[in-house]
Scaffold this motif. Structure first.
Motif, PDB file in Angstrom:
ATOM      1  N   GLN A   1       0.832  -1.198   0.000  1.00 54.82           N
ATOM      2  CA  GLN A   1       0.000   0.000   0.000  1.00 54.82           C
ATOM      3  C   GLN A   1       0.870   1.253   0.000  1.00 54.82           C
ATOM      4  O   GLN A   1       0.608   2.223  -0.709  1.00 54.82           O
ATOM      5  N   ALA A   2       1.946   1.244   0.801  1.00 57.36           N
ATOM      6  CA  ALA A   2       2.866   2.385   0.830  1.00 57.36           C
ATOM      7  C   ALA A   2       3.540   2.583  -0.523  1.00 57.36           C
ATOM      8  O   ALA A   2       3.743   3.721  -0.969  1.00 57.36           O
ATOM      9  N   VAL A   3       3.890   1.478  -1.187  1.00 56.10           N
ATOM     10  CA  VAL A   3       4.503   1.568  -2.516  1.00 56.10           C
ATOM     11  C   VAL A   3       3.546   2.228  -3.500  1.00 56.10           C
ATOM     12  O   VAL A   3       3.937   3.071  -4.318  1.00 56.10           O
ATOM     13  N   ASP A   4       2.263   1.850  -3.428  1.00 52.31           N
ATOM     14  CA  ASP A   4       1.278   2.437  -4.327  1.00 52.31           C
ATOM     15  C   ASP A   4       1.073   3.925  -4.054  1.00 52.31           C
ATOM     16  O   ASP A   4       0.803   4.705  -4.966  1.00 52.31           O
ATOM     17  N   GLU A   5       1.188   4.352  -2.794  1.00 52.18           N
ATOM     18  CA  GLU A   5       0.973   5.750  -2.419  1.00 52.18           C
ATOM     19  C   GLU A   5       2.149   6.646  -2.799  1.00 52.18           C
ATOM     20  O   GLU A   5       1.982   7.846  -3.011  1.00 52.18           O
ATOM     21  N   ALA A   6       3.348   6.079  -2.838  1.00 54.19           N
ATOM     22  CA  ALA A   6       4.561   6.880  -2.894  1.00 54.19           C
ATOM     23  C   ALA A   6       4.810   7.490  -4.266  1.00 54.19           C
ATOM     24  O   ALA A   6       4.377   6.970  -5.294  1.00 54.19           O
ATOM     25  N   ASP A   7       5.540   8.608  -4.260  1.00 56.94           N
ATOM     26  CA  ASP A   7       6.035   9.222  -5.496  1.00 56.94           C
ATOM     27  C   ASP A   7       7.426   8.699  -5.847  1.00 56.94           C
ATOM     28  O   ASP A   7       7.864   8.808  -6.995  1.00 56.94           O
ATOM     29  N   ALA A   8       8.144   8.168  -4.846  1.00 53.97           N
ATOM     30  CA  ALA A   8       9.458   7.569  -5.067  1.00 53.97           C
ATOM     31  C   ALA A   8       9.685   6.525  -3.982  1.00 53.97           C
ATOM     32  O   ALA A   8       9.127   6.627  -2.886  1.00 53.97           O
ATOM     33  N   ILE A   9      10.507   5.529  -4.295  1.00 49.02           N
ATOM     34  CA  ILE A   9      10.741   4.418  -3.374  1.00 49.02           C
ATOM     35  C   ILE A   9      12.235   4.303  -3.095  1.00 49.02           C
ATOM     36  O   ILE A   9      13.044   4.286  -4.027  1.00 49.02           O
ATOM     37  N   VAL A  10      12.575   4.239  -1.807  1.00 51.75           N
ATOM     38  CA  VAL A  10      13.952   3.971  -1.391  1.00 51.75           C
ATOM     39  C   VAL A  10      14.001   2.520  -0.920  1.00 51.75           C
ATOM     40  O   VAL A  10      13.385   2.157   0.084  1.00 51.75           O
ATOM     41  N   PHE A  11      14.702   1.678  -1.682  1.00 52.01           N
ATOM     42  CA  PHE A  11      14.818   0.252  -1.392  1.00 52.01           C
ATOM     43  C   PHE A  11      16.121   0.025  -0.633  1.00 52.01           C
ATOM     44  O   PHE A  11      17.212   0.149  -1.185  1.00 52.01           O
ATOM     45  N   LEU A  12      16.000  -0.311   0.665  1.00 52.62           N
ATOM     46  CA  LEU A  12      17.167  -0.503   1.517  1.00 52.62           C
ATOM     47  C   LEU A  12      17.600  -1.962   1.529  1.00 52.62           C
ATOM     48  O   LEU A  12      16.773  -2.864   1.676  1.00 52.62           O
TER      49      LEU A  12
ATOM     50  N   ILE B   1      12.074  -8.868  -3.757  1.00 55.70           N
ATOM     51  CA  ILE B   1      11.570  -7.509  -3.572  1.00 55.70           C
ATOM     52  C   ILE B   1      11.923  -6.646  -4.779  1.00 55.70           C
ATOM     53  O   ILE B   1      11.106  -5.859  -5.266  1.00 55.70           O
ATOM     54  N   ALA B   2      13.147  -6.773  -5.265  1.00 50.44           N
ATOM     55  CA  ALA B   2      13.569  -5.994  -6.433  1.00 50.44           C
ATOM     56  C   ALA B   2      12.674  -6.288  -7.636  1.00 50.44           C
ATOM     57  O   ALA B   2      12.272  -5.362  -8.367  1.00 50.44           O
ATOM     58  N   ASN B   3      12.337  -7.562  -7.841  1.00 54.05           N
ATOM     59  CA  ASN B   3      11.453  -7.922  -8.956  1.00 54.05           C
ATOM     60  C   ASN B   3      10.077  -7.282  -8.792  1.00 54.05           C
ATOM     61  O   ASN B   3       9.469  -6.834  -9.768  1.00 54.05           O
ATOM     62  N   ARG B   4       9.581  -7.237  -7.552  1.00 59.08           N
ATOM     63  CA  ARG B   4       8.264  -6.622  -7.304  1.00 59.08           C
ATOM     64  C   ARG B   4       8.317  -5.113  -7.527  1.00 59.08           C
ATOM     65  O   ARG B   4       7.408  -4.520  -8.129  1.00 59.08           O
ATOM     66  N   LEU B   5       9.381  -4.459  -7.081  1.00 56.07           N
ATOM     67  CA  LEU B   5       9.485  -3.003  -7.218  1.00 56.07           C
ATOM     68  C   LEU B   5       9.678  -2.582  -8.668  1.00 56.07           C
ATOM     69  O   LEU B   5       9.293  -1.472  -9.050  1.00 56.07           O
ATOM     70  N   ARG B   6      10.266  -3.449  -9.478  1.00 51.58           N
ATOM     71  CA  ARG B   6      10.445  -3.120 -10.890  1.00 51.58           C
ATOM     72  C   ARG B   6       9.102  -2.966 -11.608  1.00 51.58           C
ATOM     73  O   ARG B   6       9.021  -2.286 -12.626  1.00 51.58           O
ATOM     74  N   ARG B   7       8.061  -3.600 -11.065  1.00 52.23           N
ATOM     75  CA  ARG B   7       6.744  -3.513 -11.685  1.00 52.23           C
ATOM     76  C   ARG B   7       5.980  -2.254 -11.279  1.00 52.23           C
ATOM     77  O   ARG B   7       4.905  -1.985 -11.812  1.00 52.23           O
ATOM     78  N   SER B   8       6.506  -1.501 -10.325  1.00 59.07           N
ATOM     79  CA  SER B   8       5.826  -0.273  -9.895  1.00 59.07           C
ATOM     80  C   SER B   8       6.122   0.854 -10.885  1.00 59.07           C
ATOM     81  O   SER B   8       7.095   0.811 -11.645  1.00 59.07           O
ATOM     82  N   ASN B   9       5.272   1.848 -10.869  1.00 60.17           N
ATOM     83  CA  ASN B   9       5.431   2.981 -11.784  1.00 60.17           C
ATOM     84  C   ASN B   9       6.316   4.086 -11.224  1.00 60.17           C
ATOM     85  O   ASN B   9       6.610   5.055 -11.913  1.00 60.17           O
TER      86      ASN B   9
END
Length: 454
Positions: free
Chosen positions: A78-89, A103-111
């Motif tokens: 939900q936070a990923v969908d809300e965000a304007d940018a994502i910091v992947f630690l 996680i990297a594979n999942r984040l690659r699918r975000s806009n």
């Protein structure tokens, strides 16, 4: 509107430590134990002239399908969908893990843009710390130490590079007021009562409103914008199936408004969540009006009880005007609207420097600031430093020694003098350089100071 940055990663990579660093707070719990953070946590940060909202998330376990870890993963998505940018630690000490790859594979699918950040890199060469993480194919990794602060500013400057600077004094053409409160307290019904029509869906079921709704309208020849928001649920219930509500939408609507109208349900107890929602508005510096709804069906004993509860639990809102209304019957709405106008006027008022200084001098004459050791702060003059909320900047010497109790005394003096009903007021201090300060504290002055005094 402030950009929103989500901190994402598997458990115990330092997300909460970075959150505290970015917000300059200790709001997020930090311990050497995975899974400590479960709910999303929101905070404010700033780099130079660019403010932002940051979301701390729980450890992301994308492969689980039940239990608390599954609920934490839903919160993170939900936070990923809300965000304007994502910091992947990721953890520079542990190295790359299978979870990091998932996680990297999942984040690659975000806009949204994703920034790969290698944490816990203190004492390591950047090239060594980041070498193996190129495998995740999320761009050039950046090494930081959230606990020491190394590289954090450079990270945020990179993340915020493509977002515009904050305007010093945003132009406001007409009042905007936002309706806030828990679910099912009658916010949408109140919006319809203000508008005089069934403009938004009002239904006796929590979670009917899913997003912030902006409505422009005219009243007695003046333009307004009213913002209807989703109800803010208790922590741990924000992701139920009936209500995919996002707290960030309400926070953004509060920041975008001039006045917040906090709606309480007179038929329910005043809860900690009511105080939390009011705190959102206060932290943003917004003027506030309180509407106690569903008042018409209470007997006299119940009315006295709820007033006592309000005074006990919401005493920090003593600057706000309280109204006891029935949104459904449209009773008390006209008086409520007058207080919204008054609060807006107070939040946007211009305070003249001569009068501010006279009030400051009068306050000092009535009550001197307390001494701290041999030093007594000296308050010399004041001027306005901003609006919405009004900010008063006080100049003088040794002002860092002024206690909070004296600041509250000054706030009350300024509020009464300028009749600032309905808006929070902030007093800031700016100490002048005092060449004799060392002498005042007992430190031997330099020869240069002696020469200057002759």
């Amino acid at each position: 509107m402030k950009p929103t940055i989500a901190l994402v990663g598997r458990p115990n990579v330092g997300k909460s430590t970075l959150f505290n660093r970015l917000t300059r707070s200790r709001d997020a719990l930090v311990a050497d134990q995975p899974g400590l953070t479960r709910d999303r946590h929101y905070g404010h940060g700033r780099v130079g002239s660019k403010p932002y909202l940051v979301i701390d998330t729980g450890g992301f376990e994308p492969v689980v399908d039940e239990g608390i870890l599954f609920e934490m993963a839903k919160q993170t998505l939900q936070a990923v969908d809300e965000a304007d940018a994502i910091v992947f630690l990721v953890d520079g000490r542990t190295g790359i893990t299978p979870q990091d790859k998932i996680i990297a594979n999942r984040l690659r699918r975000s806009n949204q843009p994703v920034y790969l950040v290698v944490n816990k890199a203190e004492g390591m060469r950047s090239a060594v710390a980041t070498a193996e993480f190129h495998e995740l194919a999320l761009g050039e990794p950046l090494s930081i130490s959230a606990s020491h602060g190394d590289g954090v500013r450079e990270l945020m400057e990179m993340v915020l590079e493509h977002f515009p600077d904050a305007e010093e004094e945003p132009k406001v053409n007409h009042p905007k007021f936002v309706i806030i409160g828990r679910p099912n307290v009658g916010k949408s019904t109140l919006v319809n009562a203000v508008l005089g029509e069934d403009r938004v869906i009002a239904f006796d079921q929590a979670g009917t409103t899913r997003d912030s709704i902006y409505i422009d309208f005219e009243r007695e020849g003046r333009q307004y914008t009213i913002i209807d928001t989703a109800g803010v649920r208790r922590r741990g219930k924000v992701d139920e199936a009936i209500e995919k509500f996002s707290v960030i939408k309400t926070m953004q609507a509060i920041e975008d408004a001039n006045v917040a109208v906090l709606v309480l349900d007179a038929q329910l107890d005043i809860s900690e969540q009511d105080a939390t929602i009011a705190g959102f508005a206060l932290e943003a510096g917004r003027a506030l009006v309180v509407a106690v709804n569903k008042w018409d069906n209470l007997d006299n004993h119940q009315k006295e009880t709820i007033k006592h509860e309000i005074a006990r639990k919401l005493g920090f809102l003593d600057f706000a005007k309280f109204h006891y209304i029935s949104a459904l019957e449209r009773k008390g709405v006209a008086d409520l609207f007058k207080s919204i106008d008054d609060a807006y006027r107070a939040a946007m008022t211009k305070l003249q420097t001569p009068k501010l200084t006279r009030i400051l001098q009068l306050a000092v004459e009535r009550q001197l600031p307390p001494r701290t050791g041999p030093i007594r702060p000296k308050l010399r003059y004041a001027h306005q430093g901003g609006m919405n909320p009004p900010i008063i900047v006080v100049h003088g010497n040794a002002l860092s020694k002024i206690p909070d109790s004296y600041t509250r005394y000054l706030e009350n003096m300024f509020r009464k003098a300028f009749q600032l009903q309905g808006t929070p007021l902030r007093v800031q201090y700016k100490s002048n350089t005092n060449p004799f300060e060392k002498e005042a504290t007992g430190t031997k002055p330099s020869l240069l100071v002696h020469k200057g005094r002759k």
